[in-house]
Design a protein around this motif. Structure first.
Motif, PDB file in Angstrom:
ATOM      1  N   UNK A  16      -3.112  76.630  19.878  1.00 17.49           N
ATOM      2  CA  UNK A  16      -1.782  77.224  19.685  1.00 17.49           C
ATOM      3  C   UNK A  16      -1.009  75.852  19.880  1.00 17.49           C
ATOM      4  N   UNK A  17       0.301  76.030  19.232  1.00 12.94           N
ATOM      5  CA  UNK A  17       1.309  74.868  19.400  1.00 12.94           C
ATOM      6  C   UNK A  17       2.540  75.709  19.814  1.00 12.94           C
ATOM      7  N   UNK A  18       3.118  75.038  20.833  1.00 14.99           N
ATOM      8  CA  UNK A  18       4.716  75.413  20.919  1.00 14.99           C
ATOM      9  C   UNK A  18       5.558  74.456  20.830  1.00 14.99           C
ATOM     10  N   UNK A  19       6.242  74.492  19.791  1.00 19.49           N
ATOM     11  CA  UNK A  19       7.200  73.397  19.608  1.00 19.49           C
ATOM     12  C   UNK A  19       8.215  72.939  20.629  1.00 19.49           C
ATOM     13  N   UNK A  20       8.178  71.465  20.663  1.00 20.78           N
ATOM     14  CA  UNK A  20       8.843  71.074  21.639  1.00 20.78           C
ATOM     15  C   UNK A  20       8.315  70.923  23.198  1.00 20.78           C
ATOM     16  N   UNK A  21       7.178  71.813  23.154  1.00 19.97           N
ATOM     17  CA  UNK A  21       6.584  72.118  24.684  1.00 19.97           C
ATOM     18  C   UNK A  21       5.109  71.228  24.610  1.00 19.97           C
ATOM     19  N   UNK A  22       4.212  71.712  23.556  1.00 22.10           N
ATOM     20  CA  UNK A  22       2.983  71.277  23.821  1.00 22.10           C
ATOM     21  C   UNK A  22       2.710  69.761  23.238  1.00 22.10           C
ATOM     22  N   UNK A  23       1.667  69.114  23.640  1.00 22.27           N
ATOM     23  CA  UNK A  23       1.850  67.533  23.389  1.00 22.27           C
ATOM     24  C   UNK A  23       1.446  67.013  21.866  1.00 22.27           C
ATOM     25  N   UNK A  24       0.965  67.809  21.050  1.00 22.10           N
ATOM     26  CA  UNK A  24       0.855  67.853  19.643  1.00 22.10           C
ATOM     27  C   UNK A  24       1.874  68.650  18.739  1.00 22.10           C
ATOM     28  N   UNK A  25       3.106  68.953  19.358  1.00 21.69           N
ATOM     29  CA  UNK A  25       3.923  69.708  18.526  1.00 21.69           C
ATOM     30  C   UNK A  25       5.507  69.142  19.142  1.00 21.69           C
ATOM     31  N   UNK A  26       5.628  68.062  19.008  1.00 27.79           N
ATOM     32  CA  UNK A  26       7.002  67.491  19.377  1.00 27.79           C
ATOM     33  C   UNK A  26       8.049  68.340  18.391  1.00 27.79           C
ATOM     34  N   UNK A  27       7.568  68.474  17.254  1.00 25.42           N
ATOM     35  CA  UNK A  27       8.362  69.515  16.203  1.00 25.42           C
ATOM     36  C   UNK A  27       7.419  70.460  15.763  1.00 25.42           C
ATOM     37  N   UNK A  28       8.068  71.452  15.035  1.00 21.39           N
ATOM     38  CA  UNK A  28       7.103  72.312  14.303  1.00 21.39           C
ATOM     39  C   UNK A  28       6.592  71.758  13.055  1.00 21.39           C
ATOM     40  N   UNK A  29       7.337  70.899  12.636  1.00 23.77           N
ATOM     41  CA  UNK A  29       6.865  70.256  11.208  1.00 23.77           C
ATOM     42  C   UNK A  29       5.478  69.242  11.504  1.00 23.77           C
ATOM     43  N   UNK A  30       5.696  68.626  12.806  1.00 23.70           N
ATOM     44  CA  UNK A  30       4.483  67.779  13.161  1.00 23.70           C
ATOM     45  C   UNK A  30       3.480  68.607  13.719  1.00 23.70           C
ATOM     46  N   UNK A  31       3.627  69.769  14.068  1.00 26.92           N
ATOM     47  CA  UNK A  31       2.592  70.710  14.398  1.00 26.92           C
ATOM     48  C   UNK A  31       1.854  71.316  13.256  1.00 26.92           C
ATOM     49  N   UNK A  32       2.569  71.501  12.154  1.00 23.93           N
ATOM     50  CA  UNK A  32       2.135  71.995  10.914  1.00 23.93           C
ATOM     51  C   UNK A  32       1.385  70.869   9.931  1.00 23.93           C
TER      52      UNK A  32
END
Length: 432
Positions: A247-263
């Motif tokens: 999973x990714x949590x925007x602004x929390x997990x390392x590959x999700x500095x933003x929702x856009x990056x996680x997507x």
């Protein structure tokens, strides 16, 4: 696609490095073909889930590998096994189960695995780092490694895990590939205040139900600052209800500095909004108990961390549990030693708590669970989900502080956390 093998892969396949490596490589090659991988990759470490005793066949499999001279090629940790290896006899476990369960652990140790026996290998000093290619089995460990640490692993099945550990090679597919780690589902959370530690396992359970096998990015926790224990609890409950490997949590997990990056810069295939009422429905699903009494408080699914031991000791200091209520904590040996050295174990044992190492609640039954116990309480979303089916007991689910209060009074308060108090809609649905 045609599978390309290195010269050493072919040597293993041809038996140059022994029978165990040959059989293991044969299984890996077949799995790679099924997964559509066109090459294998080097891995740096493994975590084995196949050390859980499920019957004579799993012990025979491991012993056959030992007879063939199997030795792991990479640092390898072992999951929680089916018994507390050092204390199962004094805990009253039947020898017909305890002996083969302990022998299975010994077989993997003979192959060169470490004496770890924990379902939370990310709590060990050997935890992998961002971008590290690993092979871990055990659903909560896989999800934590991928999501929180940013290491790369699939949800590896039992027995394939040891095959890869014996060769150091894994099919290059799935979450090992950067492009396969992006979210395709965006989940928006409501504004919630006064979050406690029960929020994260409940949210993980609920989000997992929404995801199926899709990787989600969760938005709305940017300012909540969940700690590693919160993310552990979230991930374990998420892995219970979802087939997704991360999973990714925007602004929390390392590959999700933003929702856009996680997507990965793409629009989400689905956008879901979770309401407080949705979370309330999942709360009542996890709270299956129909009577307030609590016979057992079960903590440590996944295994307790050092910081959880410290927090629990603070909550229990100067108090004493109810005579008719047991409180049992499962954790790995390494964590237990640290907690003992820090004085937390002494505080908790003075409260009346018991520790069990090496095994975990998904493998524990009677008599560690008192035969007369009808109802238990846990702060684990994972165990609240599994316990009714595994041990035939109904469950109260709540925060760690609520668990301690229940251990002292012998009763669950039935209080909703502040973040779920929605007015009249908070009445528990009538049991049919």
């Amino acid at each position: 696609p045609c599978l390309t093998l290195s010269a050493q892969d072919r040597e293993m396949l041809d038996g140059v490095h022994g029978r165990a490596a040959q059989v293991a490589m044969g299984i890996i090659v077949r799995m790679a073909e099924l997964q559509g991988a066109n090459t294998l990759l080097d891995i740096t470490q493994a975590h084995i889930d196949g050390c859980i005793y499920t019957g004579p066949a799993c012990l025979r499999f491991a012993r056959q590998l030992v007879e063939w001279g199997a030795q792991v090629k990479v640092p390898t940790t072992l999951n929680a096994i089916s018994v507390d290896k050092r204390r199962w006899r004094e805990q009253g476990i039947d020898a017909a189960f305890g002996e083969p369960a302990a022998a299975l652990g010994d077989a993997y140790l003979e192959m060169g695995a470490q004496v770890s026996f924990t379902c939370a290998p990310y709590l060990l000093d050997s935890a992998p780092r961002l971008g590290e290619q690993i092979v871990w089995a055990e659903s909560n460990a896989v999800v934590y490694a991928n999501s929180v640490l940013g290491a790369r692993t699939l949800k590896y099945p039992d027995y394939l895990d040891i095959c890869i550990a014996l060769t150091g090679r894994a099919p290059l597919s799935g979450c090992h590939l950067p492009g396969q780690r992006h979210a395709s589902l965006r989940i928006e959370l409501p504004a919630l205040d006064e979050l406690d530690d029960a929020f994260y396992p409940l949210l993980g359970y609920h989000v997992g139900l929404l995801c199926g096998s899709e990787i989600p990015v969760i938005c709305g926790l940017e300012h909540a600052q969940p700690d590693l224990d919160d993310l552990k609890a979230f991930g374990a409950a998420f892995a219970t209800t979802s087939a997704a490997p991360m999973f990714h949590i925007a602004g929390v997990t390392p590959e999700a500095p933003s929702a856009e990056r996680a997507l990965g810069g793409q629009a989400p295939a689905r956008l879901l909004r979770v309401s407080a009422m949705d979370l309330l429905e999942s709360w009542w699903e996890l709270n299956s108990a129909e009577e307030p009494r609590v016979d057992l408080v079960s903590l440590g699914n996944p295994h307790f961390s050092f910081s959880e031991c410290a927090r629990l000791a603070t909550l229990c200091a100067g108090r004493r549990k109810h005579a008719d209520t047991a409180l049992v904590i499962t954790c790995g040996r390494a964590i237990h030693e640290r907690a003992r050295d820090a004085g937390h174990v002494a505080t908790l044992e003075a409260f009346g708590a018991q520790f069990v190492t090496d095994t975990c609640w998904c493998m524990l039954g009677e008599p560690v669970i008192p035969p007369a116990a009808r109802t238990l309480m846990t702060n684990s979303g994972k165990y609240a989900h599994y316990a009714p089916g595994l041990v035939g007991r109904r469950v109260h689910f709540g925060s760690l502080a609520e668990c301690v209060d229940a251990a002292c009074s012998g009763r669950a308060s039935g209080r909703l956390p502040a973040w779920l108090q929605l007015g009249e809609a908070t009445e528990e649905p009538a049991h049919v």
